[in-house]
Every structure is written in C-alpha cells, then in structure tokens.
Design an enzyme around this catalytic site. Structure first.
Site, PDB file in Angstrom:
ATOM      1  N   CYS A 166     117.861  72.443 -11.946  1.00  0.00           N
ATOM      2  CA  CYS A 166     119.105  71.223 -11.610  1.00  0.00           C
ATOM      3  C   CYS A 166     118.685  70.345 -10.348  1.00  0.00           C
ATOM      4  O   CYS A 166     118.380  68.680 -10.454  1.00  0.00           O
ATOM      5  CB  CYS A 166     120.793  70.997 -11.764  1.00  0.00           C
ATOM      6  N   HIS A 194     124.696  70.841  -2.060  1.00  0.00           N
ATOM      7  CA  HIS A 194     124.962  70.971  -3.582  1.00  0.00           C
ATOM      8  C   HIS A 194     126.067  71.728  -3.822  1.00  0.00           C
ATOM      9  O   HIS A 194     127.031  72.892  -2.397  1.00  0.00           O
ATOM     10  CB  HIS A 194     123.686  72.436  -3.881  1.00  0.00           C
TER      11      HIS A 194
END
Length: 359
Positions: A166, A194
């Site tokens: 991602c 993150h």
C-alpha cells in the site's frame, strides 16, 4: 463473460478486495468471485464480518448464506446480491486448492503466506491461470503498480505478479510524476506514518525478531522498517538505489501518510512541483493520484479509493537562500481501501491484456 476469480485468504485485505469490486459494480458483470479460501469455512461468520466493519461501516449489499449441498453441516456458501461464493478450506500447499475444478482463472493471493513467487506458483498447479499477490513479493515475481508501470504486464511472461505494498502504491505515483515532468529525484528519504495493522499486538507481547514491534499498538508510536521506498526502484528504474525509508506505526486503525524528503535533479520551486502534481491528478494520473489544498486530517481519507492524495498544504521547500532542489512532499492514503481497489484494477487490466493476447 465475467472472469472467474478466487480469493485465497479472506482476512482484512481479502474482504476489502471483495467489497471494493462490489462497490465498483463489478460482481457478476466483469468479475465472478467463485470461491474464497480461509482456515474457517463458516459462511455465516464471513457474512457477519462483511456486514459490519469498525472502520469502513456497514456493507451496502445484501449478504446471506446457504449450503453448497445438503450433506454439509453448516452453511458454506455466501450469497451476495444473488451471486454464490463457495467458502473453501485453506490448504498448506496452494496446488491442492480446487481452482481447476471450480474454473478459477485468476487468484488473488492475500494470505500473506505465499509471497514468494515459487510458493504462489502452486496456484497455477492447482489450475489457475494467473496469480496476483496482494503484498510485496520475492523470488522474481513482476511488481506492477497501477498508473506507474502496469503497462509492462506481458501475458506470455507474467503468470505471478505482485501489486506491491500500500505504501509503494502511495509513493510511486508521486515519484512517477516527478520523473515524468522532468524534476527528477537525485536522492530521497521516505517516512510513512502508518496505521496499525493486524500483525501488531493489542497489548505488549512476544516479538523476538522485532522487539519494538511487540509493544501495544493502540498506545504507542512504534518505529519500524519498510521496503516501500526501495521497491519504487523496481517500478521506476531511474530511481533504483536513490530512495530508502522507514515507518512509524501509530495508534490509528486506518489511513496512513507518506513524507518524502528529496533532492531534485534540477533547480525548481515548490510552486512548480505543486502545479505538476495538480495537473497530473486531473489528467494522466486521475483516479490514482489525488490532490487536496484543504485543511484535512487522516479520518477525512477513510474510504478514499485513490492510491495517493497529495497534500498541497503540507508540502515544503527548504528555506535556505538559493536552495532550489530540496523539498518535502506529503501524500495520504487509505492503506486498506485504496490498495484493495488497485488489486481489483490490476486483475481487470491483466484480464483485458490476456483476452487481447488470445485473439
């Protein structure tokens, strides 16, 4: 005819991929999800997981369950908007999965276990034609990032491919624009802030290989490693060896943000870079790269299906006199929803190229 797809691993990403293709109106039209594979085959539990999601909310489509035959003890088939999806028991060896019997052409490998090319090739021996790994892969699998190098897919050569991570899907579109528009990247450091994921601990626990990674995810900022920046060199060869980075896992359940600090290959300004990224977001990178000049925070990007949303307000130029090459770019991403849409997009792209190759 819809292409026949199987999803190996119906966890967080497996379910998000399924919901993404439903959201895009593809179920039963372009894509027929024949089966989902997991250790558990209780369709009623899968239906519950799909109906309710703490982050993304309630599933918009009707989900019921049934039995594939009178002989099974529990419902083992999902029914979504009238489409039946068989729940299949996971196997240690992907070659033992009944893809050939079920007519599955494309497998989305989302267990996190079979990320090596040789391991993922087991799906081919099980009867599938192609495999898309929803993670970074090793062992020579081709890495493809939509909007950046997806055009490199070769039907006759690439039978197992990786959709990268991602974070790579967020960073690569930014770097792609910088290179394409002539700014270049001489060197760069990336940090991704993150959201925590299922691999982390809810309370302090055992993590022998990564001591800090064993600390409680919801109450700590945890430094970690990531190969996302280096992986950009795999999809944009001109940046090979020029980028590296790290990660901070933070106490949010979804949405992450990339901070890229880099030296451009030529003199420029933040205004010129900003204009190029804005233009790209409306033209050749539309749907992949977004642009915002609003005062947004992470929750505002939940359910955003773009790979990368450039934050004009957060981008900086070094303020030293005559310094015209040192910049910081910030870009957001829903690390679940945006990424899952790219998995779907990649499968569709491969299917289109495969059909053309067979004509």
């Amino acid at each position: 005819m819809p292409i026949k797809v199987g999803i190996n691993g119906f966890g967080r990403i497996g379910r998000m991929v399924f919901q993404a293709l439903c959201e895009d109106g593809l179920l039963g039209t372009e894509i027929d999800v024949v089966a989902v594979v997991d250790m558990n085959t209780d369709a009623e539990y899968f239906a519950y997981q799909m109906r309710y999601d703490t982050v993304h909310g309630k599933f918009k489509y009707e989900v019921t369950t049934t039995k594939s035959s009178p002989s099974v003890a529990k419902d083992d088939t999902l029914v979504v908007n009238g489409h039946r999806i068989l729940c299949v028991k996971a196997q240690r060896n992907p070659a033992d999965l009944p893809w050939g019997k079920l007519g599955v052409e494309y497998v989305i490998e989302s267990t996190g276990l079979f990320t090596a090319k040789a391991a993922a090739e087991g799906h081919l021996r099980g009867g599938a034609r192609k495999v898309v790994i929803s993670a970074p892969a090793s062992g020579g699998a081709k890495t493809l990032v939509m909007g950046v190098n997806h055009h490199e897919y070769n039907p006759s050569e690439h039978h197992v491919v990786s959709n990268a991570s991602c974070t790579t899907n967020c960073l690569a579109p930014i770097v792609h624009v910088l290179v394409k528009e002539g700014f270049g990247v001489q060197t760069g450091l990336m940090t991704t802030i993150h959201s925590y994921t299922a691999t982390q601990k809810t309370v302090d626990g055992v993590s022998v290989k990564d001591w800090r990674g064993g600390r409680a995810a919801a109450v700590n900022i945890i430094p970690s490693t990531t190969g996302a920046a280096k992986a950009v060199g795999m999809v944009i060869p001109s940046t090979q060896g020029k980028l590296t980075g790290m990660s901070f896992r933070v106490p949010t359940p979804d949405v992450s943000v990339v901070d890229l600090t880099f030296t451009a290959a030529r003199d420029t300004s933040i205004q010129e870079i900003d204009a190029a990224l804005k233009r790209a977001s409306k033209t050749y990178m539309k749907g992949i790269l977004g642009y915002t000049d609003e005062e947004l925070v992470s929750a505002d990007f939940i359910n955003d299906n773009r790979s990368s949303i450039y934050d004009s307000k957060a981008t900086l130029q070094n303020n030293l006199p005559k310094e015209r090459r040192f910049f910081k770019i910030v870009s957001w991403y829903d690390n679940e929803w945006g990424y899952s849409h790219r998995v779907v997009d990649l499968v569709r792209h491969m299917a289109s190229k495969d059909r053309s190759a067979r004509l």
